[in-house]
Design a protein around this motif. Structure first.
Motif, mmCIF file in Angstrom:
data_model
loop_
_atom_site.group_PDB
_atom_site.id
_atom_site.type_symbol
_atom_site.label_atom_id
_atom_site.label_comp_id
_atom_site.label_asym_id
_atom_site.label_seq_id
_atom_site.Cartn_x
_atom_site.Cartn_y
_atom_site.Cartn_z
ATOM 1 N N ARG A 249 -28.979 7.436 51.810
ATOM 2 C CA ARG A 249 -30.093 7.614 52.764
ATOM 3 C C ARG A 249 -31.248 8.362 52.110
ATOM 4 N NH1 ARG A 249 -25.690 8.504 56.802
ATOM 5 N NH2 ARG A 249 -25.576 6.510 57.889
ATOM 6 N N SER A 250 -30.926 9.368 51.340
ATOM 7 C CA SER A 250 -31.969 10.139 50.653
ATOM 8 C C SER A 250 -32.708 9.266 49.639
ATOM 9 C CB SER A 250 -31.350 11.358 49.962
ATOM 10 O OG SER A 250 -32.336 12.094 49.284
ATOM 11 N N ARG B 227 -32.721 -3.624 41.160
ATOM 12 C CA ARG B 227 -31.316 -3.305 41.447
ATOM 13 C C ARG B 227 -30.971 -3.648 42.896
ATOM 14 N NH1 ARG B 227 -30.847 2.372 38.058
ATOM 15 N NH2 ARG B 227 -31.608 1.446 36.124
ATOM 16 N N LEU B 228 -31.927 -3.454 43.788
ATOM 17 C CA LEU B 228 -31.701 -3.828 45.180
ATOM 18 C C LEU B 228 -31.627 -5.346 45.327
ATOM 19 C CD1 LEU B 228 -34.039 -1.254 46.950
ATOM 20 C CD2 LEU B 228 -31.537 -1.171 46.732
ATOM 21 N N ARG C 23 -36.921 7.701 49.931
ATOM 22 C CA ARG C 23 -38.005 7.853 48.950
ATOM 23 C C ARG C 23 -38.118 6.657 47.998
ATOM 24 N NH1 ARG C 23 -36.805 10.270 44.111
ATOM 25 N NH2 ARG C 23 -34.622 10.689 43.766
ATOM 26 N N ASN C 24 -37.484 5.557 48.373
ATOM 27 C CA ASN C 24 -37.546 4.317 47.577
ATOM 28 C C ASN C 24 -37.229 4.561 46.098
ATOM 29 O OD1 ASN C 24 -38.304 2.608 49.748
ATOM 30 N ND2 ASN C 24 -40.369 3.438 49.616
ATOM 31 N N ALA C 25 -36.171 5.318 45.844
ATOM 32 C CA ALA C 25 -35.849 5.731 44.478
ATOM 33 C C ALA C 25 -35.062 4.687 43.691
ATOM 34 C CB ALA C 25 -35.068 7.046 44.512
ATOM 35 N N LEU D 133 -33.162 12.060 40.194
ATOM 36 C CA LEU D 133 -32.639 12.611 41.439
ATOM 37 C C LEU D 133 -33.319 13.927 41.782
ATOM 38 C CD1 LEU D 133 -28.805 12.052 40.829
ATOM 39 C CD2 LEU D 133 -30.374 10.605 42.133
ATOM 40 N N THR D 134 -33.450 14.182 43.076
ATOM 41 C CA THR D 134 -33.937 15.481 43.520
ATOM 42 C C THR D 134 -32.814 16.495 43.325
ATOM 43 O OG1 THR D 134 -33.155 15.217 45.791
ATOM 44 C CG2 THR D 134 -35.391 14.375 45.293
#
Length: 176
Positions: free
Chosen positions: A42-43, A54-55, A47-49, A7-8
């Motif tokens: 959304r964040s 999982r998606l 950034r495709n994190a 995470l950022t």
């Protein structure tokens, strides 16, 4: 091998305002944190994190094991939730937790499972018997008989093909 999404600093701050245990929330608390969940998602999406597997688990009906032939997301839609309503529904919290942290299993059990699997790219159908036996041993050792879905998630995260991951899930369900 860590399965937690990195995470950022901003995402960590947002997450700190989110209670992931839905049993610890009342309606008002959940309403207050709903915008934070959307902001975090959304964040992460920007950034495709969130790992692709999982998606897929969330949105592809092939990854949902059960009577209904729909995805996990589709289950929310069948119940009348659309768009952002899905993500701010209290029952979405376990999926958010999986998106962020991976399977909810003891660290030692995860490490042992990784050893049992070895290099997933080298796995063939002849290896599944040994993997399932090793998985059942781990389940017994740690008392994880009711964690078949978490082992399925872990198997996907370590890189096992979906068919092998389903076989692992079934092996866990066989443990008494």
């Amino acid at each position: 091998m860590g399965y937690q999404v990195e995470l950022t600093e901003n995402e960590t701050e947002i997450l700190n305002g989110i209670e992931l245990d839905q049993t610890a929330l009342d309606h008002e608390q959940y309403q207050r944190q709903a915008p934070l969940i959307l902001e975090l998602l959304r964040s992460l999406a920007k950034r495709n994190a969130i790992p692709e597997i999982r998606l897929k688990y969330w949105s592809d009906p092939e990854y949902h094991i059960g009577r209904l032939k729909t995805s996990y997301r589709g289950r929310f839609e069948r119940n009348g939730n659309q768009g952002d309503e899905i993500y701010i529904h209290p029952n979405f919290l376990p999926y958010l937790q999986y998106f962020l942290f991976g399977a909810q299993l003891p660290t030692a059990a995860i490490a042992e499972f990784e050893k049992v699997v070895g290099k997933p790219e080298w796995i063939s159908s002849g290896d599944i018997t040994d993997i399932n036996k090793g998985t059942r041993d781990i389940v017994r050792k740690y008392g994880l008989q009711d964690q078949d879905e978490e082992f399925y998630r872990l198997a996907l995260d370590v890189g096992l093909d979906q068919w092998f991951a389903k076989s692992v899930r079934d092996a866990v369900k066989q443990v008494r």
